[in-house]
Scaffold this motif. Structure first.
Motif, PDB file in Angstrom:
ATOM      1  N   ASP A   6      29.836 -13.971  11.927  1.00 55.10           N
ATOM      2  CA  ASP A   6      30.935 -14.626  11.225  1.00 55.10           C
ATOM      3  C   ASP A   6      32.265 -14.320  11.917  1.00 55.10           C
ATOM      4  N   GLY A   7      33.312 -14.958  11.475  1.00 55.61           N
ATOM      5  CA  GLY A   7      34.633 -14.691  12.026  1.00 55.61           C
ATOM      6  C   GLY A   7      35.063 -15.736  13.038  1.00 55.61           C
ATOM      7  N   ASP A   8      36.212 -15.478  13.672  1.00 57.52           N
ATOM      8  CA  ASP A   8      36.833 -16.451  14.577  1.00 57.52           C
ATOM      9  C   ASP A   8      36.688 -16.092  16.048  1.00 57.52           C
ATOM     10  N   ALA A   9      35.975 -15.022  16.361  1.00 58.27           N
ATOM     11  CA  ALA A   9      35.807 -14.632  17.766  1.00 58.27           C
ATOM     12  C   ALA A   9      34.994 -15.697  18.501  1.00 58.27           C
ATOM     13  N   PRO A  10      35.135 -15.788  19.823  1.00 57.56           N
ATOM     14  CA  PRO A  10      34.329 -16.747  20.589  1.00 57.56           C
ATOM     15  C   PRO A  10      32.836 -16.524  20.330  1.00 57.56           C
ATOM     16  N   LEU A  11      32.074 -17.609  20.372  1.00 59.48           N
ATOM     17  CA  LEU A  11      30.648 -17.541  20.063  1.00 59.48           C
ATOM     18  C   LEU A  11      29.900 -16.518  20.920  1.00 59.48           C
ATOM     19  N   PRO A  12      30.117 -16.445  22.241  1.00 56.06           N
ATOM     20  CA  PRO A  12      29.392 -15.438  23.025  1.00 56.06           C
ATOM     21  C   PRO A  12      29.648 -14.014  22.541  1.00 56.06           C
ATOM     22  N   ASP A  13      30.887 -13.744  22.124  1.00 56.35           N
ATOM     23  CA  ASP A  13      31.217 -12.406  21.633  1.00 56.35           C
ATOM     24  C   ASP A  13      30.490 -12.115  20.320  1.00 56.35           C
ATOM     25  N   ARG A  14      30.437 -13.111  19.434  1.00 53.12           N
ATOM     26  CA  ARG A  14      29.768 -12.912  18.148  1.00 53.12           C
ATOM     27  C   ARG A  14      28.257 -12.738  18.330  1.00 53.12           C
ATOM     28  N   LEU A  15      27.677 -13.540  19.222  1.00 50.93           N
ATOM     29  CA  LEU A  15      26.248 -13.412  19.484  1.00 50.93           C
ATOM     30  C   LEU A  15      25.921 -12.045  20.083  1.00 50.93           C
ATOM     31  N   THR A  16      26.768 -11.581  20.990  1.00 49.65           N
ATOM     32  CA  THR A  16      26.542 -10.285  21.621  1.00 49.65           C
ATOM     33  C   THR A  16      26.686  -9.149  20.614  1.00 49.65           C
ATOM     34  N   ALA A  17      27.676  -9.246  19.741  1.00 47.69           N
ATOM     35  CA  ALA A  17      27.861  -8.222  18.707  1.00 47.69           C
ATOM     36  C   ALA A  17      26.657  -8.187  17.771  1.00 47.69           C
ATOM     37  N   PHE A  18      26.147  -9.367  17.413  1.00 46.14           N
ATOM     38  CA  PHE A  18      24.973  -9.448  16.553  1.00 46.14           C
ATOM     39  C   PHE A  18      23.756  -8.826  17.241  1.00 46.14           C
ATOM     40  N   ALA A  19      23.496  -9.238  18.488  1.00 48.98           N
ATOM     41  CA  ALA A  19      22.326  -8.737  19.206  1.00 48.98           C
ATOM     42  C   ALA A  19      22.403  -7.227  19.410  1.00 48.98           C
ATOM     43  N   THR A  20      23.588  -6.724  19.683  1.00 46.37           N
ATOM     44  CA  THR A  20      23.762  -5.281  19.884  1.00 46.37           C
ATOM     45  C   THR A  20      23.500  -4.508  18.599  1.00 46.37           C
ATOM     46  N   ALA A  21      24.103  -4.960  17.509  1.00 49.67           N
ATOM     47  CA  ALA A  21      23.920  -4.273  16.226  1.00 49.67           C
ATOM     48  C   ALA A  21      22.462  -4.317  15.780  1.00 49.67           C
ATOM     49  N   LEU A  22      21.823  -5.475  15.968  1.00 50.71           N
ATOM     50  CA  LEU A  22      20.422  -5.616  15.572  1.00 50.71           C
ATOM     51  C   LEU A  22      19.521  -4.688  16.377  1.00 50.71           C
ATOM     52  N   ALA A  23      19.747  -4.610  17.680  1.00 48.86           N
ATOM     53  CA  ALA A  23      18.922  -3.748  18.529  1.00 48.86           C
ATOM     54  C   ALA A  23      19.050  -2.283  18.127  1.00 48.86           C
ATOM     55  N   HIS A  24      20.252  -1.857  17.798  1.00 47.38           N
ATOM     56  CA  HIS A  24      20.449  -0.475  17.349  1.00 47.38           C
ATOM     57  C   HIS A  24      19.628  -0.200  16.082  1.00 47.38           C
ATOM     58  N   VAL A  25      19.636  -1.138  15.150  1.00 47.79           N
ATOM     59  CA  VAL A  25      18.898  -0.953  13.895  1.00 47.79           C
ATOM     60  C   VAL A  25      17.392  -0.946  14.143  1.00 47.79           C
ATOM     61  N   LEU A  26      16.909  -1.940  14.876  1.00 53.84           N
ATOM     62  CA  LEU A  26      15.470  -2.061  15.080  1.00 53.84           C
ATOM     63  C   LEU A  26      14.886  -0.899  15.879  1.00 53.84           C
ATOM     64  N   CYS A  27      15.704  -0.261  16.700  1.00 55.19           N
ATOM     65  CA  CYS A  27      15.227   0.864  17.503  1.00 55.19           C
ATOM     66  C   CYS A  27      15.555   2.219  16.879  1.00 55.19           C
ATOM     67  N   SER A  28      16.087   2.206  15.668  1.00 56.34           N
ATOM     68  CA  SER A  28      16.444   3.460  14.999  1.00 56.34           C
ATOM     69  C   SER A  28      15.198   4.202  14.535  1.00 56.34           C
TER      70      SER A  28
END
Length: 212
Positions: A86-108
């Motif tokens: 969500d938010g107003d950041a460029p799409l690549p930045d939002r996708l990267t933030a999502f993928a990074t956060a998800l990977a941290h959770v799934l590998c916890s």
């Protein structure tokens, strides 16, 4: 005339939040120490300081307790992950933030431990495995697909099947990380720099396919 102090409020059976929290805390400790199969209801009751009759007022079974714990912890871990899209950041930045956060959770440690437990009992308790998948992976796919729908409508992505695309992005975000963690080849959560690099590569591949 002196009035007697008010008596403490009594909770109806199964409605005391402190009692429920104590049972969940005790169960979490026993499951962590002994695993699902080794954890006995008596052990959980001793750890929680309650009787079996009290435990069964709050939870129908050991399986119910385990599912509640998993759901509670999953909700805690995923807070904020979905919002990265969500938010107003460029799409690549939002996708990267999502993928990074998800990977941290799934590998916890917490998620890997829960996944190993469910895999170990899914063959004899398939309904539990199904509910675990629906409450976790399938839920994440659906939520991400809805956000991808918005990006398609805005003209920033060109995707015919956003559900399939959501699955692809989720899988790509943990390439080279999650499977190693699950099977114990990687004993501890991956370094943040490695997660960030994996997420960035995932988004680059994703946008090369679906970017407009």
């Amino acid at each position: 005339m002196e009035h007697a102090p008010p008596s403490p409020r009594r909770h109806a059976a199964g409605t005391d939040p402190q009692k429920r929290a104590a049972i969940l805390k005790g169960a979490a400790q026993i499951f962590m120490d002994k695993g699902f199969d080794g954890a006995g209801v008596s052990d959980i009751c001793r750890a929680a300081g309650v009787s079996k009759s009290t435990l069964y007022v709050y939870f129908a079974s050991k399986e119910d307790l385990f599912e509640t714990l998993v759901s509670q912890e999953r909700d805690r871990l995923f807070v904020g992950v979905e919002a990265q899209m969500d938010g107003d950041a460029p799409l690549p930045d939002r996708l990267t933030a999502f993928a990074t956060a998800l990977a941290h959770v799934l590998c916890s440690d917490t998620v890997i431990r829960a996944q190993r437990t469910v895999i170990g009992i899914a063959e004899r308790m398939p309904d539990l495995g199904t509910r675990f998948y629906e409450g976790g992976a399938l839920r994440a796919q659906r939520i991400l697909a809805l956000r991808l729908d918005k990006e398609v409508a805005a003209g920033r992505l060109a995707i015919d099947d956003t559900t399939f695309a959501a699955c692809q992005l989720i899988e790509l975000s943990t390439v080279g990380l999650w499977r190693q963690r699950l099977f114990g080849h990687m004993q501890t959560p991956p370094d943040p720099a490695r997660v960030a690099a994996s997420a960035a590569a995932a988004v680059e591949m994703f946008l090369s396919r679906y970017g407009t």
